[in-house]
Write a protein that holds these residues in place. Structure first.
Motif, PDB file in Angstrom:
ATOM      1  N   LEU A  67       0.865  -1.177   0.000  1.00  0.00           N
ATOM      2  CA  LEU A  67       0.000   0.000   0.000  1.00  0.00           C
ATOM      3  C   LEU A  67       0.899   1.223   0.000  1.00  0.00           C
ATOM      4  O   LEU A  67       1.675   1.430   0.945  1.00  0.00           O
ATOM      5  N   LEU A  68       0.810   2.026  -1.062  1.00  0.00           N
ATOM      6  CA  LEU A  68       1.707   3.164  -1.222  1.00  0.00           C
ATOM      7  C   LEU A  68       0.920   4.460  -1.374  1.00  0.00           C
ATOM      8  O   LEU A  68      -0.149   4.491  -1.999  1.00  0.00           O
ATOM      9  N   TYR A  69       1.486   5.516  -0.792  1.00  0.00           N
ATOM     10  CA  TYR A  69       0.926   6.853  -0.992  1.00  0.00           C
ATOM     11  C   TYR A  69       2.071   7.857  -1.007  1.00  0.00           C
ATOM     12  O   TYR A  69       2.974   7.803  -0.168  1.00  0.00           O
ATOM     13  N   GLY A  70       2.031   8.776  -1.985  1.00  0.00           N
ATOM     14  CA  GLY A  70       3.088   9.775  -2.053  1.00  0.00           C
ATOM     15  C   GLY A  70       2.683  10.984  -2.852  1.00  0.00           C
ATOM     16  O   GLY A  70       1.627  11.022  -3.493  1.00  0.00           O
ATOM     17  N   ARG A  71       3.558  11.982  -2.818  1.00  0.00           N
ATOM     18  CA  ARG A  71       3.332  13.226  -3.543  1.00  0.00           C
ATOM     19  C   ARG A  71       4.473  13.491  -4.508  1.00  0.00           C
ATOM     20  O   ARG A  71       5.614  13.130  -4.234  1.00  0.00           O
ATOM     21  N   ASP A  72       4.114  14.133  -5.613  1.00  0.00           N
ATOM     22  CA  ASP A  72       5.110  14.497  -6.611  1.00  0.00           C
ATOM     23  C   ASP A  72       6.002  15.590  -6.041  1.00  0.00           C
ATOM     24  O   ASP A  72       5.511  16.617  -5.572  1.00  0.00           O
ATOM     25  N   LEU A  73       7.310  15.382  -6.076  1.00  0.00           N
ATOM     26  CA  LEU A  73       8.246  16.351  -5.519  1.00  0.00           C
ATOM     27  C   LEU A  73       8.485  17.524  -6.449  1.00  0.00           C
ATOM     28  O   LEU A  73       9.069  18.533  -6.036  1.00  0.00           O
ATOM     29  N   GLN A  74       8.036  17.423  -7.711  1.00  0.00           N
ATOM     30  CA  GLN A  74       8.303  18.470  -8.689  1.00  0.00           C
ATOM     31  C   GLN A  74       7.076  19.285  -9.051  1.00  0.00           C
ATOM     32  O   GLN A  74       7.186  20.410  -9.517  1.00  0.00           O
TER      33      GLN A  74
ATOM     34  N   GLN B 176       7.211   8.129  -1.586  1.00  0.00           N
ATOM     35  CA  GLN B 176       6.009   7.452  -1.140  1.00  0.00           C
ATOM     36  C   GLN B 176       6.247   6.655   0.141  1.00  0.00           C
ATOM     37  O   GLN B 176       7.300   6.045   0.322  1.00  0.00           O
ATOM     38  N   ALA B 177       5.269   6.672   1.022  1.00  0.00           N
ATOM     39  CA  ALA B 177       5.248   5.749   2.149  1.00  0.00           C
ATOM     40  C   ALA B 177       4.755   4.405   1.650  1.00  0.00           C
ATOM     41  O   ALA B 177       3.881   4.335   0.777  1.00  0.00           O
TER      42      ALA B 177
ATOM     43  N   GLY C 287       8.172   1.336   5.240  1.00  0.00           N
ATOM     44  CA  GLY C 287       9.296   2.145   4.791  1.00  0.00           C
ATOM     45  C   GLY C 287       8.886   3.133   3.722  1.00  0.00           C
ATOM     46  O   GLY C 287       7.742   3.612   3.709  1.00  0.00           O
ATOM     47  N   SER C 288       9.810   3.414   2.833  1.00  0.00           N
ATOM     48  CA  SER C 288       9.566   4.431   1.813  1.00  0.00           C
ATOM     49  C   SER C 288      10.065   3.946   0.461  1.00  0.00           C
ATOM     50  O   SER C 288      10.925   3.057   0.364  1.00  0.00           O
ATOM     51  N   GLU C 289       9.499   4.536  -0.566  1.00  0.00           N
ATOM     52  CA  GLU C 289       9.924   4.281  -1.941  1.00  0.00           C
ATOM     53  C   GLU C 289      10.080   5.610  -2.652  1.00  0.00           C
ATOM     54  O   GLU C 289       9.224   6.493  -2.540  1.00  0.00           O
ATOM     55  N   TRP C 290      11.174   5.753  -3.373  1.00  0.00           N
ATOM     56  CA  TRP C 290      11.364   6.921  -4.224  1.00  0.00           C
ATOM     57  C   TRP C 290      11.259   6.472  -5.672  1.00  0.00           C
ATOM     58  O   TRP C 290      11.990   5.583  -6.104  1.00  0.00           O
TER      59      TRP C 290
END
Length: 259
Positions: free
Chosen positions: A47-54, A252-253, A231-234
Motif C-alpha cells: 500500500l503506497l501513498y506519495g506526492r510528486d516532488l516536482q 512514497q510511504a 518504509g519508503s519508496e522513491w
C-alpha cells in the motif's frame, strides 16, 4: 497519467517467441513434476501513498506481487492499481516475467566468476486505462550474481518492443536487488528496487526509471521476521515514456505485507 515501466524490454525477438517460450516452460514444468519438485514462492501486497516532488499531485497505489519457482522455471508477476488518493476509477498496470534457469534445466552449473546463473526470460507489460492502452513484449537473458548472505542481485538485458507503434524496437538494461541489512538483533532493514534504462525507440528519447525501497522489518521487532515491513519508496522517471524533458519524482510511504 502515471504509469510504470518495470522490469521490461538486447535479444532478438519475433512474435512467435512468447508462444515458443510458453511451450518450453510447459515441457519443463511437466518434466520437473515427474521429478516431484515442490513449487516454492511468495506473495505480498503493498500500500503506497506519495506526492510528486516536482509538481502538485498525489499518487495512491495498491500493488500485488508474486514470485515463484518450480524446478528450472521461475516467474515474477505484479499488478498495480493506481490513481490519485481517492483511487476512483484506477488504472491497472501489470507485468509478467517467466524465466528458465539454464543451470537447473541442464543440471550443470552455468556461471562464471561472480555470475551464479544465467536465465532465459520473456515478458509482457500491459497498461489498462489512461489516454491509451500500452503493451510491450520483452525477451532476453538475465544474470544472477553471488552476494554475501541471502538476497538477490541480478541484471536483466532485454529487447523491448511496444505493440501497435511504428517505433523501432530497442534495448533495456535492468539491474535489480533485494538484500537484508541487519542493524541489530531487533532492527533489520530491507533494501530492494530496480532501475530500467530504456534506449531510444526512434521518436522516443532514452529514458530511465528507478524505484528503490528501504523498509524496516516490523515483524522482526516482535519475533516474526519477514511478515510486515514499513518504509519508503522513491520513484524517479527521467524522460517519462520517452518524452524528452518530462520527469516524475514521487516520494512514497509503503506498507508491505507478506501473504
Amino acid at each position: 497519467m502515471h504509469f510504470t515501466f518495470t522490469k521490461s524490454g538486447i535479444f532478438f525477438y519475433k512474435k512467435p517467441f512468447l508462444l515458443m517460450l510458453f511451450f518450453a516452460l510447459t515441457l519443463l514444468v511437466n518434466r520437473q513434476a515427474e521429478a516431484q519438485v515442490i513449487y516454492q514462492g511468495g506473495s505480498n501486497v503493498q500500500l503506497l501513498y506519495g506526492r510528486d516532488l516536482q509538481q502538485s499531485g498525489d499518487l495512491a497505489t495498491i500493488t500485488l506481487e508474486h514470485f515463484g519457482s518450480y524446478g528450472a522455471v521461475e516467474q515474477f508477476v505484479f499488478a498495480d492499481l493506481f490513481n490519485d488518493v481517492s483511487l476512483a476509477s484506477p488504472n491497472l498496470y501489470m507485468e509478467w516475467y517467466p524465466k528458465v534457469s539454464l543451470s537447473r534445466a541442464t543440471g550443470k552449473k552455468i556461471g562464471l566468476g561472480p555470475i551464479s546463473d544465467v536465465l532465459l526470460s520473456g515478458g509482457i507489460n500491459v497498461l489498462f486505462g489512461g489516454p491509451e492502452d500500452f503493451f510491450v513484449y520483452t525477451a532476453g537473458p538475465a544474470f544472477k550474481f553471488r552476494i554475501p548472505g541471502s538476497g538477490l542481485l541480478q541484471l536483466e538485458t532485454y529487447y523491448h518492443k511496444q505493440l501497435g507503434e511504428e517505433y523501432d524496437g530497442t534495448y533495456q538494461i535492468t539491474p535489480s536487488w533485494d538484500v537484508v541489512l541487519p542493524v541489530s538483533e531487533k532492527v533489520h532493514l530491507r533494501f530492494r528496487g530496480f532501475m530500467d534504462y530504456i534506449g531510444d525507440r526512434g521518436p522516443g528519447s532514452t529514458q530511465y526509471l528507478t524505484q528503490p525501497q528501504l523498509f524496516l522489518d516490523l515483524g522482526n521487532t516482535w519475533g516474526k521476521p519477514g511478515k510486515m515491513y514499513f518504509g519508503s519508496e522513491w520513484r524517479y522517471w527521467n524522460n517519462v515514456a520517452g518524452i524528452e524533458g518530462l520527469e516524475e519524482s514521487f516520494l512514497q510511504a509503503n506498507l508491505l505485507i507478506s501473504l
